[in-house]
Each structure stands twice: as C-alpha cells, then as structure tokens.
Design a protein around this motif. Sequence first.
Motif, short mmCIF file in Angstrom:
data_model
loop_
_atom_site.label_atom_id
_atom_site.label_comp_id
_atom_site.label_asym_id
_atom_site.label_seq_id
_atom_site.Cartn_x
_atom_site.Cartn_y
_atom_site.Cartn_z
N GLU A 16 0.85 -1.18 0.00
CA GLU A 16 0.00 0.00 0.00
C GLU A 16 0.89 1.24 0.00
O GLU A 16 1.88 1.28 0.74
CB GLU A 16 -0.92 0.02 1.23
CG GLU A 16 -2.05 -0.97 1.17
CD GLU A 16 -3.05 -0.77 2.30
OE1 GLU A 16 -2.81 0.10 3.17
OE2 GLU A 16 -4.07 -1.48 2.31
N LEU A 17 0.53 2.22 -0.84
CA LEU A 17 1.31 3.45 -0.94
C LEU A 17 0.43 4.64 -0.59
O LEU A 17 -0.77 4.66 -0.88
CB LEU A 17 1.84 3.64 -2.37
CG LEU A 17 2.65 2.51 -3.00
CD1 LEU A 17 3.10 2.92 -4.40
CD2 LEU A 17 3.84 2.13 -2.13
N VAL A 26 5.33 3.49 2.40
CA VAL A 26 5.28 2.20 1.71
C VAL A 26 5.01 1.14 2.76
O VAL A 26 5.84 0.92 3.66
CB VAL A 26 6.60 1.89 0.98
CG1 VAL A 26 6.52 0.54 0.28
CG2 VAL A 26 6.93 2.99 -0.03
N THR A 27 3.86 0.47 2.66
CA THR A 27 3.46 -0.52 3.66
C THR A 27 3.39 -1.89 3.03
O THR A 27 2.65 -2.10 2.05
CB THR A 27 2.08 -0.17 4.25
OG1 THR A 27 2.12 1.15 4.80
CG2 THR A 27 1.69 -1.16 5.34
N ALA A 32 -1.66 -11.39 7.27
CA ALA A 32 -2.02 -12.77 7.59
C ALA A 32 -0.81 -13.69 7.66
O ALA A 32 -0.83 -14.71 8.36
CB ALA A 32 -3.01 -13.30 6.56
N VAL A 33 0.27 -13.32 6.94
CA VAL A 33 1.51 -14.10 6.98
C VAL A 33 2.64 -13.24 7.54
O VAL A 33 3.81 -13.41 7.18
CB VAL A 33 1.87 -14.67 5.59
CG1 VAL A 33 0.90 -15.76 5.19
CG2 VAL A 33 1.90 -13.56 4.53
N LEU A 34 2.29 -12.31 8.42
CA LEU A 34 3.26 -11.43 9.10
C LEU A 34 4.13 -10.68 8.10
O LEU A 34 5.31 -10.46 8.33
CB LEU A 34 4.12 -12.25 10.07
CG LEU A 34 3.36 -12.98 11.19
CD1 LEU A 34 4.32 -13.77 12.07
CD2 LEU A 34 2.54 -12.00 12.02
N ASN A 35 3.50 -10.30 6.98
CA ASN A 35 4.17 -9.48 5.95
C ASN A 35 5.43 -10.14 5.41
O ASN A 35 6.42 -9.45 5.09
CB ASN A 35 4.48 -8.09 6.50
CG ASN A 35 3.24 -7.38 7.00
OD1 ASN A 35 2.18 -7.45 6.39
ND2 ASN A 35 3.35 -6.71 8.13
N ALA A 36 5.40 -11.45 5.29
CA ALA A 36 6.58 -12.19 4.82
C ALA A 36 7.05 -11.68 3.46
O ALA A 36 6.25 -11.31 2.60
CB ALA A 36 6.25 -13.68 4.73
N GLY A 81 5.28 -2.10 7.93
CA GLY A 81 4.46 -3.27 7.66
C GLY A 81 3.06 -3.09 8.22
O GLY A 81 2.86 -2.36 9.20
N ALA A 82 2.10 -3.75 7.62
CA ALA A 82 0.71 -3.62 8.06
C ALA A 82 0.49 -4.32 9.40
O ALA A 82 1.07 -5.37 9.69
CB ALA A 82 -0.22 -4.22 7.01
N GLY A 83 -0.36 -3.71 10.22
CA GLY A 83 -0.69 -4.30 11.51
C GLY A 83 0.33 -3.99 12.58
O GLY A 83 1.26 -3.23 12.38
N GLU A 84 0.13 -4.60 13.75
CA GLU A 84 1.01 -4.35 14.89
C GLU A 84 1.93 -5.52 15.19
O GLU A 84 2.82 -5.40 16.04
CB GLU A 84 0.17 -4.03 16.14
CG GLU A 84 -0.68 -2.78 15.97
CD GLU A 84 -1.33 -2.35 17.28
OE1 GLU A 84 -1.06 -3.00 18.31
OE2 GLU A 84 -2.09 -1.36 17.26
#
Length: 286
Positions: A16-17, A26-27, A32-36, A81-84
């Motif tokens: 996501e930008l 830049v995210t 769901a896969v810890l931003n692998a 990265g997305a999420g916490e």
Amino acid sequence: MTVAQRLEALELETLELGVEASILTVTVNRPAVLNALSPEVINELREVFALLRDTLGKANSDGSETASAPDWSVRGVMLTGAGERAFVAGADISAMRDMTPDESRAYATRTQELTSWIETLQVPVVAAVNGFALGGGCELAMSCDYIFASANASFGQPEVALGLIPGFGGTVRLAQYVGSAAAREMLLTGRRINAEEAERLGLALRVLPDVASLHEAVRESLALAAAQSPAAVASTKLVTRQVRPLPTDEGLALEAEAFANRFGAPDMLEGTSAFLEKRKADFPGF
C-alpha cells in the motif's frame, strides 16, 4: 506526471502506498503471513524504488538552468508493515524451500539490488519497525537510513536455524549498525533482540511506545529533512556512504571535494541568501 502521480498509478497487490506532505509511506500489506517477504513483495518493492531512483531530482542533475525543474514531489519515505505484529517477519520460506542454488542466487541478487536502491535513494528512507523484523525483514530495515521501532519490536537474523546464512545483506550491514562482535553473536546464534536492546546496540535509533506514535515520529523526522535543501540532503547521503570504508584522510578529502561542489549551486545560493535575509528558504532542488 510527478513521481507521486506515477506511484498512484501503480497496480500493486502486496503493498500500500500513500503520499502526504511529500512523504511517501510504503506498507508491506500481508498481515495474515506477518508481511513475509515473498518474491511478489520483492518485485513490487523493486518497482516502487526503481521508479523513485530513476525519477527523483534527475532533471537538473547537471545544474543547467535550461533543464526542466527537478521533481521532488517525494522528499522522504517511510517503510513499514501492516498491523502491529510484524514489520516483515522474514523471507517467505515456503517460496524458498524448493529453489535450486541458481534460483536462490538470482533471488538473493535481485533482493540485494533492491536494498542497494533503498540505501542509495536520493531522499531519506526510514524504517518504522512494528513487531517482528527477522531475517529478510531485518535486512530490509537495515537498508534504510535509520530505524525507529515500536516497543514491541524484535530483531534477528535466524537463518542458521534453517541451515542458511543471511542472503539480503545481513552479514554486511548488521556490523555497520551494531559492531562486529555483536553482529557475529546475533548471526551465529540466531538470537532475537527486543526493542530496548536494539536501541542500546544502535540498531534502532529511537523506540516509541506504540505503532501510532512510531509512525508520527518517523513522519516528523522525515518532515524535518524535507524542509532542508533536497540537493544537499542527497549529497550528504552519497558522501556518508562513500566515506564509510575509507581511511580518515581519504574520507576527509572526499568530503572537502563534495563540500566545494555545493558552492555556487542554486540551493546553496538560496539557502545562504535566506539565512542572511532572515527568511525561509525556497530551494529549487539542485
């Protein structure tokens, strides 16, 4: 089209930008896969940073008055990265498991090229590390100019537990951040360190209590850099990288030459005039 407009036109599935006040966020968006760090993420990051590398501030790189104005519509980049739970938890092991040596070499080379593009970008790039930054995620963060972390961040290079070694710059950049002995200990044991230890060792520059304050602190830092001469910021990034491996006398000579090259440049003339006239500088960007 400006750089910001070109970025908005990109069709991306894993990133996501967003551009606000000349700061690009830049995210990596695979929570769901810890931003692998899958090959698809690598490809899309390459697309974004290649566009930035090839466009930002290029128009007047020779200082010509007849060239079109340089594009500084992006003056800084936050990479997160997305999420916490995770910045980037590591490389996508399922995608790597069956690679041949030739395929893995090509994968490493492409990713190392990406990290070099990030490191050498004309504008500051700051990693906002929330949660896990392990393996390839730690290597991605270390390619940035500096790292801010949330209190729940953790860092590590656990490749030895997989029968591997770091392949995206970990054996090179970790020692530049934490020193050779601490880097060897982390690399040889695969031990994770928390945000507090990362700050103590110099891997994380600042630790913030939560993700919201983390992002706010990164944006404030980038906004401060964006208020300066973009040409001088780009030159400073270049010189600090070039002098790193040099003996002191060679590094000082290189710095003096780069310092002299700024004299008479439009940004230098505007910046010094604004200072003497006690007004805010309006930098042309070259």
